[in-house]
Design a protein around this motif. Structure first.
Motif, PDB file in Angstrom:
ATOM      1  N   VAL A  92      -7.603 -13.704   6.203  1.00 21.12           N
ATOM      2  CA  VAL A  92      -6.641 -13.451   7.274  1.00 21.12           C
ATOM      3  C   VAL A  92      -5.358 -12.959   6.629  1.00 21.12           C
ATOM      4  O   VAL A  92      -4.782 -13.630   5.758  1.00 21.12           O
ATOM      5  N   VAL A  93      -4.906 -11.764   7.041  1.00 24.04           N
ATOM      6  CA  VAL A  93      -3.776 -11.139   6.363  1.00 24.04           C
ATOM      7  C   VAL A  93      -2.691 -10.732   7.362  1.00 24.04           C
ATOM      8  O   VAL A  93      -2.957 -10.506   8.549  1.00 24.04           O
ATOM      9  N   HIS A  94      -1.466 -10.675   6.832  1.00 23.37           N
ATOM     10  CA  HIS A  94      -0.324 -10.095   7.527  1.00 23.37           C
ATOM     11  C   HIS A  94       0.190  -8.955   6.653  1.00 23.37           C
ATOM     12  O   HIS A  94       0.395  -9.143   5.441  1.00 23.37           O
ATOM     13  N   LEU A  95       0.392  -7.788   7.230  1.00 21.22           N
ATOM     14  CA  LEU A  95       0.821  -6.615   6.485  1.00 21.22           C
ATOM     15  C   LEU A  95       2.345  -6.606   6.374  1.00 21.22           C
ATOM     16  O   LEU A  95       3.051  -6.725   7.389  1.00 21.22           O
ATOM     17  N   LYS A  96       2.850  -6.461   5.157  1.00 21.72           N
ATOM     18  CA  LYS A  96       4.301  -6.494   4.936  1.00 21.72           C
ATOM     19  C   LYS A  96       4.837  -5.064   4.842  1.00 21.72           C
ATOM     20  O   LYS A  96       4.414  -4.280   3.990  1.00 21.72           O
ATOM     21  N   ILE A  97       5.777  -4.764   5.726  1.00 20.17           N
ATOM     22  CA  ILE A  97       6.420  -3.460   5.777  1.00 20.17           C
ATOM     23  C   ILE A  97       7.854  -3.619   5.278  1.00 20.17           C
ATOM     24  O   ILE A  97       8.601  -4.476   5.757  1.00 20.17           O
ATOM     25  N   ASP A  98       8.239  -2.795   4.335  1.00 18.17           N
ATOM     26  CA  ASP A  98       9.612  -2.815   3.829  1.00 18.17           C
ATOM     27  C   ASP A  98      10.458  -1.856   4.653  1.00 18.17           C
ATOM     28  O   ASP A  98      10.257  -0.643   4.620  1.00 18.17           O
ATOM     29  N   THR A  99      11.412  -2.417   5.410  1.00 26.19           N
ATOM     30  CA  THR A  99      12.273  -1.598   6.264  1.00 26.19           C
ATOM     31  C   THR A  99      13.706  -1.526   5.738  1.00 26.19           C
ATOM     32  O   THR A  99      14.593  -1.025   6.435  1.00 26.19           O
ATOM     33  N   GLY A 100      13.934  -2.052   4.538  1.00 28.41           N
ATOM     34  CA  GLY A 100      15.282  -1.972   3.995  1.00 28.41           C
ATOM     35  C   GLY A 100      15.678  -3.099   3.066  1.00 28.41           C
ATOM     36  O   GLY A 100      16.769  -3.071   2.486  1.00 28.41           O
ATOM     37  N   MET A 101      14.818  -4.086   2.890  1.00 26.02           N
ATOM     38  CA  MET A 101      15.112  -5.192   1.977  1.00 26.02           C
ATOM     39  C   MET A 101      14.862  -4.793   0.524  1.00 26.02           C
ATOM     40  O   MET A 101      15.490  -5.319  -0.389  1.00 26.02           O
ATOM     41  N   GLU A 102      13.909  -3.893   0.307  1.00 26.79           N
ATOM     42  CA  GLU A 102      13.514  -3.425  -1.030  1.00 26.79           C
ATOM     43  C   GLU A 102      13.112  -4.597  -1.934  1.00 26.79           C
ATOM     44  O   GLU A 102      13.510  -4.685  -3.088  1.00 26.79           O
ATOM     45  N   ARG A 103      12.277  -5.471  -1.369  1.00 28.80           N
ATOM     46  CA  ARG A 103      11.784  -6.622  -2.127  1.00 28.80           C
ATOM     47  C   ARG A 103      10.284  -6.472  -2.336  1.00 28.80           C
ATOM     48  O   ARG A 103       9.847  -6.074  -3.406  1.00 28.80           O
ATOM     49  N   ILE A 104       9.483  -6.768  -1.328  1.00 31.86           N
ATOM     50  CA  ILE A 104       8.066  -6.438  -1.375  1.00 31.86           C
ATOM     51  C   ILE A 104       7.692  -5.763  -0.061  1.00 31.86           C
ATOM     52  O   ILE A 104       8.380  -5.923   0.948  1.00 31.86           O
ATOM     53  N   GLY A 105       6.602  -5.034  -0.079  1.00 30.00           N
ATOM     54  CA  GLY A 105       6.131  -4.376   1.129  1.00 30.00           C
ATOM     55  C   GLY A 105       6.058  -2.866   0.971  1.00 30.00           C
ATOM     56  O   GLY A 105       6.772  -2.265   0.169  1.00 30.00           O
ATOM     57  N   VAL A 106       5.178  -2.261   1.763  1.00 36.11           N
ATOM     58  CA  VAL A 106       5.033  -0.814   1.800  1.00 36.11           C
ATOM     59  C   VAL A 106       6.191  -0.231   2.603  1.00 36.11           C
ATOM     60  O   VAL A 106       6.524  -0.723   3.684  1.00 36.11           O
ATOM     61  N   HIS A 107       6.820   0.805   2.078  1.00 32.99           N
ATOM     62  CA  HIS A 107       7.920   1.437   2.806  1.00 32.99           C
ATOM     63  C   HIS A 107       7.452   1.891   4.187  1.00 32.99           C
ATOM     64  O   HIS A 107       6.342   2.407   4.344  1.00 32.99           O
ATOM     65  N   TYR A 161       8.198   4.349   5.951  1.00 33.84           N
ATOM     66  CA  TYR A 161       7.926   5.782   6.110  1.00 33.84           C
ATOM     67  C   TYR A 161       6.613   6.217   5.481  1.00 33.84           C
ATOM     68  O   TYR A 161       6.175   7.343   5.689  1.00 33.84           O
ATOM     69  N   SER A 162       5.962   5.327   4.726  1.00 29.80           N
ATOM     70  CA  SER A 162       4.660   5.693   4.142  1.00 29.80           C
ATOM     71  C   SER A 162       3.598   4.643   4.457  1.00 29.80           C
ATOM     72  O   SER A 162       2.636   4.483   3.707  1.00 29.80           O
ATOM     73  N   ALA A 163       3.758   3.940   5.575  1.00 29.79           N
ATOM     74  CA  ALA A 163       2.872   2.820   5.899  1.00 29.79           C
ATOM     75  C   ALA A 163       1.552   3.247   6.534  1.00 29.79           C
ATOM     76  O   ALA A 163       0.626   2.438   6.633  1.00 29.79           O
ATOM     77  N   GLY A 164       1.428   4.507   6.988  1.00 32.38           N
ATOM     78  CA  GLY A 164       0.237   4.924   7.725  1.00 32.38           C
ATOM     79  C   GLY A 164      -1.071   4.683   6.997  1.00 32.38           C
ATOM     80  O   GLY A 164      -1.962   3.988   7.518  1.00 32.38           O
ATOM     81  N   PRO A 165      -1.272   5.219   5.800  1.00 35.26           N
ATOM     82  CA  PRO A 165      -2.546   5.004   5.098  1.00 35.26           C
ATOM     83  C   PRO A 165      -2.821   3.521   4.815  1.00 35.26           C
ATOM     84  O   PRO A 165      -3.985   3.087   4.850  1.00 35.26           O
ATOM     85  N   PHE A 166      -1.785   2.769   4.540  1.00 28.65           N
ATOM     86  CA  PHE A 166      -1.926   1.330   4.299  1.00 28.65           C
ATOM     87  C   PHE A 166      -2.457   0.623   5.544  1.00 28.65           C
ATOM     88  O   PHE A 166      -3.407  -0.172   5.487  1.00 28.65           O
ATOM     89  N   ILE A 167      -1.873   0.916   6.689  1.00 28.63           N
ATOM     90  CA  ILE A 167      -2.303   0.292   7.942  1.00 28.63           C
ATOM     91  C   ILE A 167      -3.739   0.705   8.270  1.00 28.63           C
ATOM     92  O   ILE A 167      -4.568  -0.135   8.657  1.00 28.63           O
ATOM     93  N   SER A 218       1.003  -6.642   0.663  1.00 29.55           N
ATOM     94  CA  SER A 218       2.217  -5.833   0.579  1.00 29.55           C
ATOM     95  C   SER A 218       2.005  -4.451  -0.034  1.00 29.55           C
ATOM     96  O   SER A 218       2.972  -3.723  -0.249  1.00 29.55           O
ATOM     97  N   SER A 219       0.751  -4.090  -0.310  1.00 30.03           N
ATOM     98  CA  SER A 219       0.465  -2.752  -0.837  1.00 30.03           C
ATOM     99  C   SER A 219      -1.017  -2.474  -0.688  1.00 30.03           C
ATOM    100  O   SER A 219      -1.822  -3.395  -0.466  1.00 30.03           O
ATOM    101  N   LEU A 220      -1.374  -1.221  -0.838  1.00 29.89           N
ATOM    102  CA  LEU A 220      -2.788  -0.848  -0.778  1.00 29.89           C
ATOM    103  C   LEU A 220      -3.559  -1.484  -1.920  1.00 29.89           C
ATOM    104  O   LEU A 220      -4.695  -1.942  -1.746  1.00 29.89           O
ATOM    105  N   ASP A 221      -2.947  -1.564  -3.091  1.00 27.98           N
ATOM    106  CA  ASP A 221      -3.600  -2.198  -4.231  1.00 27.98           C
ATOM    107  C   ASP A 221      -3.855  -3.677  -3.960  1.00 27.98           C
ATOM    108  O   ASP A 221      -4.936  -4.199  -4.264  1.00 27.98           O
TER     109      ASP A 221
END
Length: 400
Positions: free
Chosen positions: A144-159, A161-167, A124-127
């Motif tokens: 084996v990983v699944h990348l978590k993107i935060d699209t509006g829940m504001e719980r866990i995940g990279v926002h 709008y700033s997911a590019g470097p993470f991906i 859920s983050s680069l760290d």
């Protein structure tokens, strides 16, 4: 009428008949129809036309983690989802071989346990990604990983709008296999909410980054139960039904667009009968008083089992196919029911959730009476209540 005997046992020592009885005789039971769960899986899959990740977190929404997971695996579920690493490990120890994604946030010291038990990790983050990489490299095994993107829940995940470097970092990692990318819908239970469309757009924008950098698109999964019911544009490559898999609608606003059936019944028995005289109060605090001589029965289940105390003098149960109100405060282990001029004998069945003689009390109605959501009712029913399984193989307890 049917008063409970107060005669003592002739001997405190168990006789042969006592020894032959099952250890667990408690009349309060949860009955789980495993074939209904499998049928719901089939209905959901036919509705969405994509693979299904069956969510079995929180003891399979109160239905029983291991028995439900075993049956879903036998029914061909594509993947399982749990909340915590401990749930995933319990499934592996029970012999479940289906892919398992742990949906919750992770701590660095846990990562080795994920990898050693072949559990898929939500990053859920680069760290967090760097921590997974370090653990995987130290063990000499890819994670084996699944990348978590935060699209509006504001719980866990990279926002989003700033997911590019993470991906980019995840795709380039030599120690991580990016199997999936996902987000969680905050308002999909309500088909009229505009929030879901905004989340779909944000998720699509984040996923476009895979294409921009020339990376293969991983499995995209977005739809929870509400998404399955109401928003076809959230189905993507896989869906993650939770409460819908158990035949329950997530919200009063939800539309029953998939023909599912409830899999759980909660039943008990009358343990005591009495006549409460007019003017006499019932239970703690004397919050309910009989206005006339009233037949009252006691049922041996209470908030110590997870049956909500909020149903005091509000909930209903079925006895002999008729609805009767709970009266007075629900106790830790018992509550009382006004059967009016009706009849009841000791050991008569009492239905708290389910059907009896053509009448039904669905869990959705119980939740409304308690002022909560069906999720809380289901997961709150704890392990003090024995669970009986219909439609599956005999399921012995599994050692930890």
């Amino acid at each position: 009428m049917g008063a409970m005997s107060t005669q003592p046992h002739a001997s405190p020592e168990p006789d042969d008949r006592e020894a032959a009885r099952p250890i667990d005789e408690r009349p309060t039971r949860i009955r789980v129809d495993l074939e209904r769960i499998a049928g719901n899986l089939r209905a959901i899959r036919a509705h969405v036309g994509v693979p299904v990740m069956g969510i079995v977190k929180a003891n399979a929404y109160g239905h029983g983690l291991v028995p439900v997971a075993r049956h879903l695996q036998a029914a061909g579920v594509d993947q399982l989802g749990v909340a915590f690493v401990e749930e995933g490990i319990a499934l592996r120890r029970a012999g479940i071989r289906a892919p398992i994604l742990v949906l919750g946030g992770i701590f660095g010291h846990q990562i080795g346990r994920f990898i050693s038990h072949d559990l898929e990790i939500t990053v859920s983050s680069l760290d967090k990604l760097r921590q997974v990489e370090a653990a995987a490299e130290a063990m000499g095994r890819r994670a084996v990983v699944h990348l978590k993107i935060d699209t509006g829940m504001e719980r866990i995940g990279v926002h989003s709008y700033s997911a590019g470097p993470f991906i980019e970092a995840a795709v380039a990692s030599p120690w991580c296999e990016v199997k999936g990318v996902y987000s969680h819908l905050a308002c999909a239970d309500d088909p009229a909410s505009p929030a879901t469309a905004a989340q779909v757009a944000r998720f699509a924008e984040a996923c476009e980054h895979f294409t921009r950098i020339g990376a293969p698109m991983p499995l995209r999964h977005l739809a929870n139960s509400g998404g399955v019911l109401h928003f076809p544009d959230t189905w993507l490559d896989m869906v993650r039904p939770g409460i819908l898999l158990y035949g329950v609608l997530p919200d009063p606003a939800s539309r029953p667009t998939v023909a599912v059936q409830p899999a759980m019944s909660l039943v008990s028995q009358v343990v005591y009968f009495k006549v409460v005289k007019a003017g006499h109060a019932v239970s703690y605090g004397g919050t309910w008083t009989a206005t006339r001589d009233t037949r009252v029965v006691t049922v041996p289940i209470g908030y110590g089992d997870g049956y909500p105390r909020a149903l005091s003098s509000r909930g209903e149960v079925l006895v002999r196919g008729r609805r009767h109100p709970i009266v007075g405060r629900i106790c830790m282990d018992q509550f009382m029911v006004d059967i009016g001029d009706g009849s009841a004998w000791n050991e008569d069945e009492v239905v708290l959730v389910g059907t009896q003689e053509g009448e039904a009390i669905p869990v959705e109605a119980v939740a409304l009476q308690a002022g909560t959501v069906p999720y809380e009712i289901l997961v709150g029913l704890n392990e003090r209540i024995p669970r009986d399984y219909l439609g599956g193989a005999s399921l012995a307890p599994v050692a930890a």
